[in-house]
Design an enzyme around this catalytic site. Structure first.
Site, PDB file in Angstrom:
ATOM      1  N   ASP A 294       0.902  -1.242  -0.055  1.00 15.24           N
ATOM      2  CA  ASP A 294      -0.435  -0.115  -0.236  1.00 15.24           C
ATOM      3  C   ASP A 294       0.783   1.197   0.324  1.00 15.24           C
ATOM      4  O   ASP A 294       2.279   1.337   0.356  1.00 15.24           O
ATOM      5  CB  ASP A 294      -0.927  -0.345   1.562  1.00 15.24           C
ATOM      6  CG  ASP A 294      -2.171   1.251   1.211  1.00 15.24           C
ATOM      7  OD1 ASP A 294      -2.266   1.896   0.433  1.00 15.24           O
ATOM      8  OD2 ASP A 294      -2.047   1.571   2.804  1.00 15.24           O
ATOM      9  N   HIS A 295       0.033   2.762  -0.249  1.00 21.81           N
ATOM     10  CA  HIS A 295       1.079   3.947  -0.219  1.00 21.81           C
ATOM     11  C   HIS A 295       1.328   3.833   1.267  1.00 21.81           C
ATOM     12  O   HIS A 295       0.199   4.392   1.599  1.00 21.81           O
ATOM     13  CB  HIS A 295       1.029   4.471  -0.719  1.00 21.81           C
ATOM     14  CG  HIS A 295       0.726   4.752  -2.495  1.00 21.81           C
ATOM     15  ND1 HIS A 295       0.355   4.758  -3.438  1.00 21.81           N
ATOM     16  CD2 HIS A 295       1.784   4.410  -3.171  1.00 21.81           C
ATOM     17  CE1 HIS A 295       0.476   4.388  -4.722  1.00 21.81           C
ATOM     18  NE2 HIS A 295       1.880   4.294  -4.731  1.00 21.81           N
TER      19      HIS A 295
ATOM     20  N   PHE B 147      -5.321   4.520   1.125  1.00 20.79           N
ATOM     21  CA  PHE B 147      -6.235   3.431   1.024  1.00 20.79           C
ATOM     22  C   PHE B 147      -6.159   3.118  -0.669  1.00 20.79           C
ATOM     23  O   PHE B 147      -6.347   2.554  -1.703  1.00 20.79           O
ATOM     24  CB  PHE B 147      -7.357   4.357   0.106  1.00 20.79           C
ATOM     25  CG  PHE B 147      -7.391   5.625   1.780  1.00 20.79           C
ATOM     26  CD1 PHE B 147      -8.187   4.453   2.334  1.00 20.79           C
ATOM     27  CD2 PHE B 147      -7.346   6.792   1.644  1.00 20.79           C
ATOM     28  CE1 PHE B 147      -8.646   5.358   3.961  1.00 20.79           C
ATOM     29  CE2 PHE B 147      -7.268   7.661   2.474  1.00 20.79           C
ATOM     30  CZ  PHE B 147      -7.821   7.274   4.022  1.00 20.79           C
ATOM     31  N   HIS B 148      -4.400   1.548  -0.643  1.00 24.35           N
ATOM     32  CA  HIS B 148      -5.184   1.368  -2.687  1.00 24.35           C
ATOM     33  C   HIS B 148      -3.485  -0.010  -2.257  1.00 24.35           C
ATOM     34  O   HIS B 148      -2.917  -0.107  -2.542  1.00 24.35           O
ATOM     35  CB  HIS B 148      -3.494   2.965  -3.153  1.00 24.35           C
ATOM     36  CG  HIS B 148      -3.908   4.186  -2.795  1.00 24.35           C
ATOM     37  ND1 HIS B 148      -2.585   4.548  -3.390  1.00 24.35           N
ATOM     38  CD2 HIS B 148      -4.911   4.465  -3.339  1.00 24.35           C
ATOM     39  CE1 HIS B 148      -3.514   6.422  -3.673  1.00 24.35           C
ATOM     40  NE2 HIS B 148      -4.312   5.548  -3.317  1.00 24.35           N
ATOM     41  N   PRO B 149      -4.802  -0.291  -1.513  1.00 27.11           N
ATOM     42  CA  PRO B 149      -4.135  -1.840  -0.677  1.00 27.11           C
ATOM     43  C   PRO B 149      -3.378  -3.005  -2.650  1.00 27.11           C
ATOM     44  O   PRO B 149      -5.278  -2.632  -3.235  1.00 27.11           O
ATOM     45  CB  PRO B 149      -4.729  -2.813  -0.340  1.00 27.11           C
ATOM     46  CG  PRO B 149      -6.247  -1.659  -0.343  1.00 27.11           C
ATOM     47  CD  PRO B 149      -5.275  -0.513  -0.146  1.00 27.11           C
TER      48      PRO B 149
END
Length: 505
Positions: free
Chosen positions: A291-292, A441-443
């Site tokens: 993730d980020h 919110f980037h998994p």
């Protein structure tokens, strides 16, 4: 038992695109199974109210496992559990990433996924209000716009960044991502343009497309090298649907690998430990989770930060903490409100610089908590496992401070609240990052695409060992692109539909 040519699992960003593309052939029957409700919550369509949707009934409400390298914290991971998926609850920033991201995918063995190959797909689904500069489409179903009536604080932050020497960027989805400029948004005429609005809603007018909501898919039924059926629970009743053609998993980076594991597709030892019959040994399922990571730098304001007309983060910037002109290391959001991690106290009036580290090296995993489909999985992104991730976010704090105290911000920046004006040495800054790191919110990555034996899907997104199953969502991403991940997810689903339709012919 009912039969469908195509069964799509998940009506999120990818599932909406897939449903639209496959149902366009009226000879085919298409079923979409979605765990959440229809997208009628009025907060979904209002861009300013997206901050209210985390923790609401349209959010899966995930928590990570205690993070060993992040002060032992369990970090909230909001994901959309509603028609439209996370495109119905996200901040609506529409970023593709840079050309090098996709060229890197190809270099990792994902042949056909270089930037030149994927750019036409990005353009195909887009209707951009800035026109077609060679990088954009203007006839696609998804409306994308630049912010209108921007906040005066955002204007000041733009001037401040330019004054510090950061280049202006009028199009983050164009020739370069470096620089500061206005975030492209999936907003049109003041309303959210989710994947449900753009793709699924119009498609549901077709008689060959069926959407069922409020259903929990529990298992893929297989026979040798084919998925023959899908089991799910609807209103407390177990049901099965037969797959005549293909099943497409579009449930996202959490629910897609979870369903595969529940179906006996995953690492043999893990499945046996839970008493699950092994259908196919697939060691990559659930691996490569990343993730980020982001961290907030929060200030009080000299004047009231009144609500804006957009979605609270209309200005963005990509930069490098070492000043190099290479692929950006940091993506900034300027949040027009005090945004802090759980357990930290926000001031009543302020704003936050929220940078993410775009090149995370830490890798975690997703595993089953139990063999019960209703139980949430074990989510461990291993935030800050690598020194480079920790040092990157520490450097981003220093860049944020410089930005906040630039001359153009003089009328706005009052006092630093978090980390705090007394925190400057490397160790205390690192301690703050561990206490404040959170998700952008980037998994991605839990069903990695590739050509090697441990990859979960091949370069046409076919699930290994099965002739009629594909994965078409963010879980297939081998390495997260810089920027936000909804745009790449739409691209992935669009290309997967192309593969399916070509194979059908």
């Amino acid at each position: 038992m009912k039969h469908f040519d195509y069964v799509i699992i998940g009506a999120g960003s990818a599932g909406c695109v897939m449903a639209d593309r496959l149902s366009n052939d009226e000879r085919c029957t298409v079923l979409v199974l979605e765990a959440g409700p229809v997208d009628t919550d009025p907060r979904i369509s209002d861009p300013a109210r997206w901050v209210e949707l985390g923790g609401s009934p349209v959010d899966w409400g995930y928590l990570t496992e205690p993070q060993k390298y992040a002060a032992g914290r369990q970090i909230p991971w909001p994901r959309g559990r509603v028609v439209g998926g996370s495109s119905s609850i996200n901040a609506m920033v529409h970023m593709r990433g840079c050309a090098a991201d996709y060229d890197n995918w190809a270099a990792q063995g994902c042949t056909g996924w270089d930037y030149e190959s994927v750019l036409p797909t990005f353009k195909a689904y887009e209707d951009f209000d800035g026109g077609d500069s060679g990088y954009h489409g203007t006839r696609g179903p998804l409306k994308v716009s630049l912010p209108h009536d921007v906040h005066p604080l955002s204007e000041a932050a733009l001037s401040a960044a330019l004054g510090l020497g950061h280049p202006a960027n009028s199009d983050f989805n164009g020739e370069t991502t470096l620089g500061v400029g206005w975030n492209p948004l999936t907003v049109w005429d003041g309303r959210r343009q989710s994947a449900a609005v753009a793709f699924l809603g119009p498609a549901l007018k077709r008689s060959n497309l069926t959407l069922r909501t409020g259903v929990l898919v529990t298992k893929l039924v297989s026979s040798q090298d084919r998925i023959t059926g899908v089991e799910y629970v609807e209103n407390g009743t177990a049901r099965t649907v037969h797959v005549d053609g293909e099943v497409v998993l579009c449930a996202g980076a959490i629910e897609t690998p979870k369903l595969l594991l529940l179906s006996g597709i995953g690492p043999t030892d893990d499945l046996k430990d839970l008493g699950i019959t092994v259908t196919s040994h697939a060691p990559g399922v659930g691996a490569n989770l990343h993730d980020h990571p982001g961290v907030g730098i929060t200030f009080t304001s000299k004047q009231p930060v009144v609500p804006g007309h957009n979605q609270h983060s209309e200005l963005g910037m990509f930069a490098n903490i070492d000043g190099s002109p290479e692929r950006p290391q940091v993506q900034f959001g300027v949040v027009l409100a005090p945004h802090v991690a759980e357990g930290l106290v926000a001031p009543p009036n302020g704003f936050t610089f929220y940078p993410s580290w775009t090149t995370p090296e830490s890798r975690g995993s997703l595993k089953l908590r139990s063999a019960r489909p209703e139980d949430q999985p074990l989510i461990d992104p291993c935030y800050l496992q690598t020194e480079s991730d920790l040092d990157g976010l520490t450097g981003a704090i220093e860049l944020s401070r410089e930005w906040a105290h630039a001359p153009a911000m003089e009328d706005w920046t009052d006092k630093e609240v978090l980390p705090g004006p007394g925190i400057h040495d490397k160790q205390t800054l690192r301690d703050y990052v561990r206490r404040a790191v959170g998700t952008w919110f980037h998994p991605v990555g839990t069903c990695r695409m590739g050509s090697d034996i441990d990859s979960v899907v091949d370069n046409r997104l076919k699930l290994r060992a099965f002739d009629n199953a594909r994965v078409a969502d963010a879980s297939i991403i081998p390495t997260v692109p810089l920027g936000n991940t909804n745009a790449p997810t739409l691209m992935i689903a669009h290309r997967a539909a192309d593969f399916i339709l070509a194979d059908a012919q």
